[in-house]
Design a protein around this motif. Sequence first.
Motif, PDB file in Angstrom:
ATOM      1  N   ARG A  98       0.800  -1.223   0.000  1.00  0.00           N
ATOM      2  CA  ARG A  98       0.000   0.000   0.000  1.00  0.00           C
ATOM      3  C   ARG A  98       0.837   1.279   0.000  1.00  0.00           C
ATOM      4  NH1 ARG A  98      -4.954  -1.344   4.155  1.00  0.00           N
ATOM      5  NH2 ARG A  98      -5.519  -3.353   3.224  1.00  0.00           N
ATOM      6  N   PHE A  99       2.134   1.160   0.111  1.00  0.00           N
ATOM      7  CA  PHE A  99       2.986   2.344   0.198  1.00  0.00           C
ATOM      8  C   PHE A  99       2.891   3.252  -1.008  1.00  0.00           C
ATOM      9  CE2 PHE A  99       4.827   0.988   4.054  1.00  0.00           C
ATOM     10  CZ  PHE A  99       5.512   2.071   4.567  1.00  0.00           C
ATOM     11  N   HIS A 100       2.651   2.696  -2.163  1.00  0.00           N
ATOM     12  CA  HIS A 100       2.641   3.512  -3.374  1.00  0.00           C
ATOM     13  C   HIS A 100       1.219   3.826  -3.830  1.00  0.00           C
ATOM     14  CE1 HIS A 100       6.925   3.164  -3.494  1.00  0.00           C
ATOM     15  NE2 HIS A 100       6.820   1.857  -3.387  1.00  0.00           N
ATOM     16  N   LEU A 101       0.252   3.591  -2.956  1.00  0.00           N
ATOM     17  CA  LEU A 101      -1.145   3.919  -3.225  1.00  0.00           C
ATOM     18  C   LEU A 101      -1.605   4.944  -2.211  1.00  0.00           C
ATOM     19  CD1 LEU A 101      -3.052   0.507  -3.608  1.00  0.00           C
ATOM     20  CD2 LEU A 101      -2.663   2.183  -5.384  1.00  0.00           C
ATOM     21  N   GLY A 103      -4.489   6.281   0.217  1.00  0.00           N
ATOM     22  CA  GLY A 103      -5.548   5.581   0.933  1.00  0.00           C
ATOM     23  C   GLY A 103      -6.839   5.550   0.146  1.00  0.00           C
ATOM     24  N   LEU A 104      -7.125   6.616  -0.552  1.00  0.00           N
ATOM     25  CA  LEU A 104      -8.353   6.671  -1.362  1.00  0.00           C
ATOM     26  C   LEU A 104      -8.279   5.700  -2.531  1.00  0.00           C
ATOM     27  CD1 LEU A 104      -8.989  10.518  -1.347  1.00  0.00           C
ATOM     28  CD2 LEU A 104     -10.131   8.767   0.034  1.00  0.00           C
ATOM     29  N   GLU A 105      -7.099   5.606  -3.163  1.00  0.00           N
ATOM     30  CA  GLU A 105      -6.934   4.652  -4.267  1.00  0.00           C
ATOM     31  C   GLU A 105      -7.050   3.220  -3.769  1.00  0.00           C
ATOM     32  OE1 GLU A 105      -3.850   6.867  -7.307  1.00  0.00           O
ATOM     33  OE2 GLU A 105      -3.049   5.915  -5.486  1.00  0.00           O
ATOM     34  N   GLU A 106      -6.439   2.934  -2.634  1.00  0.00           N
ATOM     35  CA  GLU A 106      -6.498   1.578  -2.082  1.00  0.00           C
ATOM     36  C   GLU A 106      -7.930   1.204  -1.768  1.00  0.00           C
ATOM     37  OE1 GLU A 106      -6.978  -1.599   0.494  1.00  0.00           O
ATOM     38  OE2 GLU A 106      -7.285   0.427   1.244  1.00  0.00           O
ATOM     39  N   LYS A 107      -8.653   2.099  -1.155  1.00  0.00           N
ATOM     40  CA  LYS A 107     -10.038   1.821  -0.782  1.00  0.00           C
ATOM     41  C   LYS A 107     -10.886   1.593  -2.031  1.00  0.00           C
ATOM     42  CE  LYS A 107     -13.637   3.441   2.283  1.00  0.00           C
ATOM     43  NZ  LYS A 107     -14.044   4.431   3.259  1.00  0.00           N
TER      44      LYS A 107
END
Length: 119
Positions: A98-101, A103-107
């Motif tokens: 998740r480091f390169h995402l 939080g909104l993109e990950e969700k």
Amino acid sequence: MSNNSDILDSLGDILEERKSASADSSYVASLYSKGLNKILEKVGEEATELVIAAKDAAISGDNTDLIYETADLWFHSLVVLAHLGEKPETVIKELANRFHLSGLEEKASRKTAPGQAKS
């Protein structure tokens, strides 16, 4: 122990060892013997205690109980993982991914189960 990952790996090893221990020989072995629902009950209890400690810390400025309760929640979360056959390293890998995402993109990338809305 040289780093935080080593601590989690060592704890994961201990939690795995406790699966074969007798229920009266260790706290974790007793949780395993009571089954998943009891372990999840402890996670819920610890999460509630963390919320209360955070509220108290916001007022008092003392994070001592917050840190203690966070450790309890992390510990019991690791017990759930171990009970279900996962090691701490799987969560560490997920966090690293998740480091390169943002939080909104990950969700937004999470798949939604049929009949459930994304949260």
